[in-house]
Write an enzyme that holds these catalytic residues in place. Structure first.
Site, PDB file in Angstrom:
ATOM      1  N   SER A 144       0.829  -1.200   0.000  1.00 19.79           N
ATOM      2  CA  SER A 144       0.000   0.000   0.000  1.00 19.79           C
ATOM      3  C   SER A 144       0.861   1.246   0.000  1.00 19.79           C
ATOM      4  CB  SER A 144      -0.956   0.072   1.197  1.00 19.79           C
ATOM      5  OG  SER A 144      -1.756  -1.082   1.276  1.00 19.79           O
TER       6      SER A 144
ATOM      7  N   ASP B 270       6.100  -7.393  12.965  1.00 24.04           N
ATOM      8  CA  ASP B 270       6.330  -8.827  13.137  1.00 24.04           C
ATOM      9  C   ASP B 270       5.365  -9.349  14.199  1.00 24.04           C
ATOM     10  OD1 ASP B 270       7.223 -11.389  13.237  1.00 24.04           O
ATOM     11  OD2 ASP B 270       9.273 -10.915  13.842  1.00 24.04           O
TER      12      ASP B 270
ATOM     13  N   ASP C  27       5.039 -15.625  15.089  1.00 21.73           N
ATOM     14  CA  ASP C  27       6.221 -16.421  15.398  1.00 21.73           C
ATOM     15  C   ASP C  27       5.877 -17.900  15.316  1.00 21.73           C
ATOM     16  OD1 ASP C  27       8.023 -14.401  15.807  1.00 21.73           O
ATOM     17  OD2 ASP C  27       8.140 -14.592  17.984  1.00 21.73           O
TER      18      ASP C  27
END
Length: 822
Positions: free
Chosen positions: A264, A336, A339
């Site tokens: 984007s 992030d 995991d």
């Protein structure tokens, strides 16, 4: 003979007549579901009469006396135009696609069931604000009013697809809208695939130092060296890591391909940087292309004022757009938020897994998946403290999972207290930038960069839950890590004030192209992986190239097709090839190479659909990367199906000895980077000849770079595909601001599969001069003229007015629907 001819003529006439009758019957049944936009309908669920005015682009303007009734109207309009799309999204979230599509979608249903998305959505309903609960219930009532109308009036089941797939239409519920958000979160989350690829590459490379070349960190302060994945996962097979990845059928899968998890653009200018003296905002969120687009344009009149922009059918909110006081745009933040954890099974009891405190039973639940034309299957879903256990088929996790282990996933979206919907509803009523930032604390997933403007201020805030990791995390979240090690486990979330925030910057401009926004050290970092290292260079130059900006200069930037990657890489890889070749006869490979180099020498890097140079450049770079990595990675090289500009640059600048990639390990001589560049160019020209077979000057990038707005279900059906798919020649590329992400998949690697399905530019000096567009049209019905009427405007870089003026909406309206209370 005459008698035989006469009977053959009669039979042919009968066959033609039957075919015409058949086509007519199909058309009649399909056309029954075309919505009537000009009518009066009595419905349950509203407190007062409301009006839906469809402007001449079929954008609904919903005028109601209460917020609840406005949400009812939005639900009704979504169901009028996109009912099949909504039901497909709901079935995806429920893991019930196989009831319609058979064995082809079993893997997708299995994954979704294991993630438990729908039950998490149901649990989240009670945690919404009262205003959001009211919006969810009213929206569901609006959808159900349309379903009831379809059933009572026999309106062709609501969409042509329902004739082909005998799908029931159970009532829409508030949890369904929250489940759609969960599906969108999955589509926009890419760290899972990055961890798997990094692990496989780590296992495959004999020289571990080369990992920093092929998967480089975005420039900025580096991160400390990581352990080899083999050290984290003893028993993980280097041989398995090099095996070809089984071909994955992506049919209706919300699991994104690597590199297609979201992108984007968004940027804003303060009054000091605006020629008109008002704030400016441009935004274009990128998703995979479909027909119809995932975006649906709408306007609602709420008690706080009018709000207009892009919605997603199934979700009762303007996700990107503006109100009378505020404008907002979103970009994928690349936080992030995922995991992977290795979970060791108890060799004496496989129903247990290892934890820091010893062996522990999996939490389990059985689930039955019904399959069309096959026997149902029962799966046992398992959860650990770290999250759900994933199937080994997900991104070929099995290749990096040692024997006696399984892999689990920690992910912020796996929350039963997800209040992202409340944040979206609250944003529409926010009065200024500061209140919008405060309201967005409730947002959980998928993480986004929220760019905001009010009358005076511009800002950008990263929203979404940031996991708290231990400073001693063994892989820092970049590789799957042992789940029984306490330091590898998540420890809650970071406070919201730790999310990056930029309010009223001194330069007067904020923006994001999925580039790196902060460089805090682990564990307060935001991400090690970013979506862009190239587009941001062009954006910075265009923003700083003007002292003040206008709506039109923001549009110019939004539609810019110059590739900074091409401008950087071509002088490097062609440095020893240009003007050094000898004269060659017509028709020889050497002459062909010289012609290609001559074209590229005069090219400015513009990925224009009408030019040959972008195709030559793209094919050359693709062949070059493959030659560089194929001998080291073998079949794993197929996973690197998009050019990595930072890798190519490192190799040709010989950063830290990276030019070693140019030497072919399995050959007896030492190849130079010039050798490999020349061979790759020859490869590219052979491929172009075989694929297009025309003179180089006659090539068109747009022939290869067609936007693939394909129907997700009917797009592969012979004959029907020509009616439901929307294909358009387009400019742009992987590294341009007008981004058109290529597929990377043979036999058409340059198809444009992912980009800006919505574009909007808002000028608060004159708000009603704001403009927006979606990439196909408003209707999901392929017989409607509004199925693709906006597509040609979008392709040409044109927009439609984004005005809150009621009279402008009524001018040349395609219909007015009045819903009256029973």
């Amino acid at each position: 003979m005459r008698l035989v001819f006469r009977w053959l003529l009669r039979l042919a006439t009968l066959a033609i007549l039957l075919a015409v009758i058949g086509v007519g019957l199909v058309y009649y049944l399909a056309s029954r579901s075309l919505p009537d936009y000009s009518k009066t309908l009595r419905v349950d669920g509203i407190t007062a009469d409301l009006e839906i005015v469809r402007d001449n682009s079929n954008v609904p303007h919903i005028f109601a006396r209460s917020d609840r009734d406005a949400y009812f109207g939005l639900g009704y309009t979504h169901a009028q135009d996109r009912l099949w799309q909504m039901m497909l999204l709901r079935r995806t979230a429920q893991g019930r696609l196989s009831e319609l599509f058979g064995s082809r979608t079993v893997d997708t249903d299995t994954l979704i069931r294991r993630l438990d998305l729908y039950n998490l959505a149901r649990a989240s309903v009670e945690h919404q604000t009262p205003e959001t609960l009211d919006a969810l219930e009213a929206y569901a009532a609006g959808v159900n009013a349309r379903i009831d109308e379809i059933n009572r009036r026999s309106l062709g089941r609501g969409a042509p697809e329902f004739f082909l797939f005998d799908a029931r239409l159970p009532p829409w519920q508030p949890a369904d809208s929250l489940a759609v958000i969960k599906v969108m979160a999955l589509q926009l989350s890419g760290h899972l695939s990055e961890e798997v690829l990094r692990a496989r590459t780590s296992l495959a490379l004999e020289d571990e130092d080369k990992l920093a070349d092929i998967l480089p960190d975005i420039p900025g302060d580096g991160v400390a060296a990581l352990p080899e994945y083999a050290a984290l996962a003893p028993g993980a097979s280097r041989t398995a890591a090099l095996e070809p990845v089984p071909e994955r059928d992506g049919f209706l899968s919300p699991l994104p391909e690597r590199g297609l998890a979201g992108a984007s653009n968004a940027w804003a200018a303060a009054p000091s940087r605006s020629a008109s003296g008002g704030t400016l905002l441009a935004g274009d969120p990128h998703l995979g292309f479909t027909a119809p687009s995932i975006w649906y344009l709408a306007r609602m009149q709420l008690t706080a004022g009018g709000v207009i922009g892009g919605t997603i059918p199934g979700i009762p909110a303007i996700m990107v757009g503006r109100s009378e006081q505020l404008g907002w745009a979103i970009t994928s933040s690349y936080l992030d938020d995922q995991d992977l954890h290795l979970e060791e099974l108890n060799p004496d009891d496989p129903q247990q897994y290892r934890t820091p405190d010893g062996w522990k039973e999996f939490r389990t639940r059985r689930s039955i998946i019904e399959i069309k034309d096959a026997q149902p299957i029962t799966i046992t879903m398992r959860w650990t403290d770290n999250g759900p256990v994933l199937p080994g088929s997900v991104y070929d996790l099995g290749a990096i999972t040692p024997q006696g282990h399984v892999m689990s996933l920690s992910w912020t979206a796996l929350s039963g207290r997800d209040t992202s919907m409340s944040a979206a509803v609250g944003l529409m009523g926010a009065q200024d930038v500061r209140s919008a930032i405060e309201l967005s604390e409730a947002y959980v997933a998928p993480s986004q960069n929220l760019t905001l403007i009010d009358d005076e201020t511009v800002a950008m805030k990263t929203i979404g839950t940031m996991p708290r990791r231990d400073p001693g995390h063994q892989s820092r979240g970049r590789l799957p890590s042992p789940g029984w090690v306490e330091a590898n486990r998540w420890q809650g979330r970071l406070p919201y004030d730790q999310n990056p925030e930029f309010v009223a910057p001194a330069g007067g401009v904020v923006g994001n192209t999925n580039n790196k926004v902060i460089d805090r050290p682990f564990p307060r970092h935001m991400s090690h992986e970013w979506g862009d290292s190239q587009r941001v260079m062009r954006w910075r130059a265009m923003m700083q190239g003007r002292e003040v900006h206008t709506r039109d200069s923001f549009i110019e930037a939004q539609l810019d097709t110059v590739s900074p990657a091409a401008r950087t890489l071509l002088p490097l890889i062609g440095a020893d090839l240009w003007f050094t070749g000898e004269a060659a006869a017509e028709g020889t490979p050497e002459r062909r190479r010289a012609e290609a180099l001559s074209l590229l020498a005069d090219w400015n890097g513009e990925m224009n659909e009408h030019m040959p140079e972008p195709l030559i450049y793209a094919a050359w770079l693709r062949a070059l990367q493959d030659r560089l990595i194929r001998d080291e990675l073998g079949p794993l090289a197929d996973e690197y199906d998009h050019v990595q500009p930072l890798f190519i640059e490192r190799v040709f600048r010989d950063v830290s000895g990276a030019s070693a990639w140019c030497n072919v390990i399995r050959s007896s001589r030492d190849e130079t980077c010039t050798d490999i560049a020349r061979l790759a160019l020859d490869d590219a020209l052979v491929w172009i000849d075989e694929t297009y077979g025309t003179a180089l000057e006659s090539l068109r990038w747009g022939n290869a770079h067609q936007a693939t707005h394909d129907h997700p279900v009917l797009g592969d059906v012979p004959v029907l595909r020509y009616f439901v798919n929307i294909r358009q020649s387009t400019s742009g590329g992987d590294h341009t601001l007008q981004r058109g992400r290529t597929s990377g998949q043979d036999p058409e690697p340059f198809l444009n599969v992912h980009g800006a399905g919505y574009r909007g530019v808002y000028d608060f000096a004159d708000p009603d001069s704001s403009v927006f567009i979606n990439s196909t049209g408003q209707s999901g019905h392929f017989l409607s003229r509004h199925y693709d009427d906006l597509g040609q405007l979008w392709r040409r870089g044109e927009y439609i007015p984004m005005s809150l003026d009621p009279e402008l909406a009524r001018a040349a309206a395609v219909g007015v629907t009045r819903l009256t209370a029973k």
